[in-house]
Scaffold this motif. Sequence first.
Motif, PDB file in Angstrom:
ATOM      1  N   ALA A 434      61.963  45.034  36.964  1.00 15.68           N
ATOM      2  CA  ALA A 434      60.959  44.764  37.998  1.00 15.68           C
ATOM      3  C   ALA A 434      59.573  45.212  37.539  1.00 15.68           C
ATOM      4  O   ALA A 434      58.563  44.534  37.799  1.00 15.68           O
ATOM      5  N   GLY A 435      59.514  46.356  36.840  1.00 25.09           N
ATOM      6  CA  GLY A 435      58.242  46.846  36.334  1.00 25.09           C
ATOM      7  C   GLY A 435      57.642  45.922  35.284  1.00 25.09           C
ATOM      8  O   GLY A 435      56.430  45.670  35.273  1.00 25.09           O
ATOM      9  N   ILE A 436      58.485  45.411  34.414  1.00 26.39           N
ATOM     10  CA  ILE A 436      58.004  44.486  33.364  1.00 26.39           C
ATOM     11  C   ILE A 436      57.498  43.186  33.980  1.00 26.39           C
ATOM     12  O   ILE A 436      56.448  42.658  33.585  1.00 26.39           O
ATOM     13  N   VAL A 437      58.237  42.664  34.979  1.00 29.80           N
ATOM     14  CA  VAL A 437      57.790  41.452  35.673  1.00 29.80           C
ATOM     15  C   VAL A 437      56.432  41.697  36.324  1.00 29.80           C
ATOM     16  O   VAL A 437      55.537  40.830  36.280  1.00 29.80           O
ATOM     17  N   GLU A 438      56.250  42.867  36.912  1.00 29.95           N
ATOM     18  CA  GLU A 438      54.970  43.183  37.554  1.00 29.95           C
ATOM     19  C   GLU A 438      53.839  43.253  36.532  1.00 29.95           C
ATOM     20  O   GLU A 438      52.705  42.825  36.808  1.00 29.95           O
ATOM     21  N   LEU A 439      54.118  43.783  35.353  1.00 28.58           N
ATOM     22  CA  LEU A 439      53.100  43.819  34.294  1.00 28.58           C
ATOM     23  C   LEU A 439      52.632  42.403  33.944  1.00 28.58           C
ATOM     24  O   LEU A 439      51.425  42.145  33.812  1.00 28.58           O
ATOM     25  N   PHE A 440      53.580  41.485  33.802  1.00 29.22           N
ATOM     26  CA  PHE A 440      53.227  40.102  33.491  1.00 29.22           C
ATOM     27  C   PHE A 440      52.564  39.411  34.682  1.00 29.22           C
ATOM     28  O   PHE A 440      51.684  38.568  34.507  1.00 29.22           O
ATOM     29  N   ARG A 441      53.003  39.775  35.910  1.00 31.04           N
ATOM     30  CA  ARG A 441      52.364  39.196  37.093  1.00 31.04           C
ATOM     31  C   ARG A 441      50.884  39.565  37.136  1.00 31.04           C
ATOM     32  O   ARG A 441      50.019  38.727  37.443  1.00 31.04           O
ATOM     33  N   LEU A 442      50.594  40.843  36.848  1.00 30.86           N
ATOM     34  CA  LEU A 442      49.202  41.298  36.832  1.00 30.86           C
ATOM     35  C   LEU A 442      48.401  40.602  35.726  1.00 30.86           C
ATOM     36  O   LEU A 442      47.206  40.331  35.881  1.00 30.86           O
ATOM     37  N   LYS A 443      49.076  40.314  34.621  1.00 27.08           N
ATOM     38  CA  LYS A 443      48.392  39.654  33.494  1.00 27.08           C
ATOM     39  C   LYS A 443      47.913  38.263  33.885  1.00 27.08           C
ATOM     40  O   LYS A 443      46.841  37.809  33.438  1.00 27.08           O
ATOM     41  N   TYR A 444      48.697  37.581  34.742  1.00 26.32           N
ATOM     42  CA  TYR A 444      48.350  36.230  35.157  1.00 26.32           C
ATOM     43  C   TYR A 444      47.784  36.196  36.581  1.00 26.32           C
ATOM     44  O   TYR A 444      47.775  35.144  37.228  1.00 26.32           O
ATOM     45  N   ALA A 445      47.322  37.342  37.070  1.00 32.89           N
ATOM     46  CA  ALA A 445      46.861  37.430  38.454  1.00 32.89           C
ATOM     47  C   ALA A 445      45.394  37.055  38.588  1.00 32.89           C
ATOM     48  O   ALA A 445      44.599  37.198  37.654  1.00 32.89           O
ATOM     49  N   THR A 446      45.045  36.603  39.793  1.00 32.02           N
ATOM     50  CA  THR A 446      43.649  36.383  40.155  1.00 32.02           C
ATOM     51  C   THR A 446      43.092  37.717  40.627  1.00 32.02           C
ATOM     52  O   THR A 446      43.568  38.275  41.615  1.00 32.02           O
ATOM     53  N   LYS A 447      42.107  38.240  39.937  1.00 30.36           N
ATOM     54  CA  LYS A 447      41.659  39.606  40.207  1.00 30.36           C
ATOM     55  C   LYS A 447      41.071  39.779  41.596  1.00 30.36           C
ATOM     56  O   LYS A 447      41.270  40.789  42.243  1.00 30.36           O
ATOM     57  N   GLU A 448      40.295  38.810  42.059  1.00 33.62           N
ATOM     58  CA  GLU A 448      39.717  38.902  43.392  1.00 33.62           C
ATOM     59  C   GLU A 448      40.526  38.002  44.329  1.00 33.62           C
ATOM     60  O   GLU A 448      40.479  36.788  44.231  1.00 33.62           O
ATOM     61  N   CYS A 449      41.256  38.642  45.216  1.00 27.03           N
ATOM     62  CA  CYS A 449      42.161  37.869  46.088  1.00 27.03           C
ATOM     63  C   CYS A 449      42.171  38.494  47.474  1.00 27.03           C
ATOM     64  O   CYS A 449      42.989  39.368  47.751  1.00 27.03           O
ATOM     65  N   PRO A 450      41.281  38.105  48.377  1.00 29.77           N
ATOM     66  CA  PRO A 450      41.229  38.719  49.699  1.00 29.77           C
ATOM     67  C   PRO A 450      42.519  38.540  50.494  1.00 29.77           C
ATOM     68  O   PRO A 450      43.011  39.452  51.124  1.00 29.77           O
ATOM     69  N   CYS A 452      45.502  37.523  49.181  1.00 32.57           N
ATOM     70  CA  CYS A 452      46.640  37.908  48.334  1.00 32.57           C
ATOM     71  C   CYS A 452      47.809  36.937  48.446  1.00 32.57           C
ATOM     72  O   CYS A 452      48.959  37.319  48.313  1.00 32.57           O
ATOM     73  N   GLU A 453      47.532  35.664  48.751  1.00 33.13           N
ATOM     74  CA  GLU A 453      48.572  34.651  48.768  1.00 33.13           C
ATOM     75  C   GLU A 453      48.472  33.815  47.485  1.00 33.13           C
ATOM     76  O   GLU A 453      47.408  33.355  47.120  1.00 33.13           O
ATOM     77  N   SER A 454      49.623  33.614  46.832  1.00 31.99           N
ATOM     78  CA  SER A 454      49.672  32.920  45.544  1.00 31.99           C
ATOM     79  C   SER A 454      48.633  33.507  44.592  1.00 31.99           C
ATOM     80  O   SER A 454      47.824  32.806  43.992  1.00 31.99           O
ATOM     81  N   ALA A 455      48.674  34.859  44.505  1.00 36.13           N
ATOM     82  CA  ALA A 455      47.643  35.565  43.749  1.00 36.13           C
ATOM     83  C   ALA A 455      47.926  35.596  42.260  1.00 36.13           C
ATOM     84  O   ALA A 455      47.169  36.172  41.503  1.00 36.13           O
ATOM     85  N   SER A 456      49.006  35.007  41.816  1.00 30.60           N
ATOM     86  CA  SER A 456      49.337  34.991  40.400  1.00 30.60           C
ATOM     87  C   SER A 456      49.989  33.662  40.058  1.00 30.60           C
ATOM     88  O   SER A 456      50.681  33.062  40.883  1.00 30.60           O
ATOM     89  N   SER A 457      49.755  33.215  38.850  1.00 26.45           N
ATOM     90  CA  SER A 457      50.357  31.941  38.419  1.00 26.45           C
ATOM     91  C   SER A 457      51.779  32.133  37.900  1.00 26.45           C
ATOM     92  O   SER A 457      52.451  31.155  37.554  1.00 26.45           O
ATOM     93  N   LEU A 458      52.241  33.372  37.845  1.00 23.12           N
ATOM     94  CA  LEU A 458      53.613  33.640  37.389  1.00 23.12           C
ATOM     95  C   LEU A 458      54.601  33.239  38.479  1.00 23.12           C
ATOM     96  O   LEU A 458      54.465  33.635  39.640  1.00 23.12           O
TER      97      LEU A 458
END
Length: 592
Positions: A434-450, A452-458
């Motif tokens: 779960a931690g590794i998935v979160e690392l990759f989620r953050l890598k593909y995340a939209t940094k500014e997301c008020p 927070c819906e569909s905030a990552s392309s992962l």
Amino acid sequence: MKKEQEVCTRDGSVDRHGDPAIRGKTGTWFAGVLILVNQGLATLAFFGVGVNLVLFLTRVLGQDNADAANNVSKWTGTVYIFSLLGAFLSDSYWGRYKTCVIFQAIFVAGLVLLSLSSYLFLLKPRGCGDEHSPCGSTHSTYQNVFFYFSIYLVALGNGGYQPNIATFGADQFDEEDPEEGHYKIAFFSYFYLALNLGSLFSNTILGYFEDQGMWALGFWTSAGSALMALILFLIGTPRYRHFTPRGNPLSRCCQVMVAATRKWKVQRVPDQDDDLFQSDGPKDCSRNGDRKIRYTQGFRFLDRAAIITSKDCTENRIHNPWRVCTTTQVEEFKCILRLLPIWMCTILYSVVFTQMASLFVEQGAVMKTTISKFHVPPASMSSFDILSVAAFIFIYRRVLDPLVARIRKDPKGLTELQRMGIGLVIAIIAMVSAGIVELFRLKYATKECPSCESASSLSIFWQIPQYVLIGASEVFMYVGQLEFFNGQAPDGLKSFGSALCMTSISLGNYVSSLLVTVVMKISTRDEMPGWIPGNLNKGHLDRFYFLLAFLTAADLAVYIICAKWYKYIRFEGQQQQEADSKSSDEEADLAV
């Protein structure tokens, strides 16, 4: 000739008339299958209410998110508190059958009242209650009281019933018989499978209808399922095996402590039970629950309770349990003391397990949740957990256990303690995943997301491994836990053993909440929003998962020490079934 063929069970069980249970006429898989179906239907009914209760409170009663989450936590915790009540009444006074019937009837009544209160009072105007049409908060005090009375009646019924039904199902198999002993082990696996299949229907089909605002339909379906479960349970009444309750276990434990304390000055404590007091009860199957527990070393201070002093003889106090206790009574108390460290080690596993219903869902909500135009609800990913449980139960029963038995040349395969340890190891891997998935989620995340819906392309489907691993760990931990606490609890405390499993989950919820609060308090500084902020793209949920992995690894180390220290309960005259275990295991599976 017919009378000679009627062989009674050897574990002390009786039929509904109180006579020794006849092996061919009572128990086994006829009763076991009815109880499994009963459990599946009852679980469907319970989660039909619980899975979306927080949405009902916000959309129908108009509560804000914080109040709704708090009310659901209180309600869930109450369910597990009532499990201790049900276990106490069952072991002490009512017996498991009567307790199951009474609390299932309460469960049905609570669901019917909940359905009526929702349909008649709360779902106004008609058609409200979905995501776009909340019902508002204009309900009267009477209507709110009626609603809360209903859901807490549901909590009382389900809580009092749950710790007893698993134990009652296990009662249908004579552990002193080689064949039925293996059936009993198989029963716990199928019991946990039935529980998961019931929750699968609730989480998917019922959850969908309730999310669309069809609350009355969902609640009435739950009530119908609970009623059907009760009727099926009553159908099996003539075939069930029973164990007569042995009285208040708290008083028996207190008697040991008082008797031992009164003799704290006794210098010599015997090294074996030859010099300790033991009743001379008959050992045949007509005396239910009178199996004598073999003497064990350890907790030597408590042995003083079973020492007969000259003062006891002269004053005729031998039959006063507050002064002299039997060896079995002392060993019963020792069993409880030995179970507690193992039980405490399972609480942190429950912390990991609870993340599936909280942080896993929040993590999934900020991932890509669409396939073409189809939206995947983040909570529905728990279906992979349930499918994993079903798959790994089959893999364990048919592949892993026979393979280990063949390699180790031990027909018993893995012990319950070993399986629980494996469950902890898999839980550690799940948190790392779960931690590794979160690392990759953050890598593909939209940094500014008020929002927070569909905030990552992962894709959300990258969560599948962590759900599958949690499901695999459940098969080893929770099924092993059910078997362990049922097998190691003394005869008069079997339901209490099952209640320990439920309280472990309850405390896991509370510890998880406390851990999140502490982590947020420590990690939130100046401009740092903390590890688990409202916008997960600005936090470090991965660090929290890795922290859980570390804590679970530490818990595993403590657990290994406790498991090595633990001494298994042994009964006098207990049959050691070492032969033909592989074929018996296969027959246990085929019988279902």
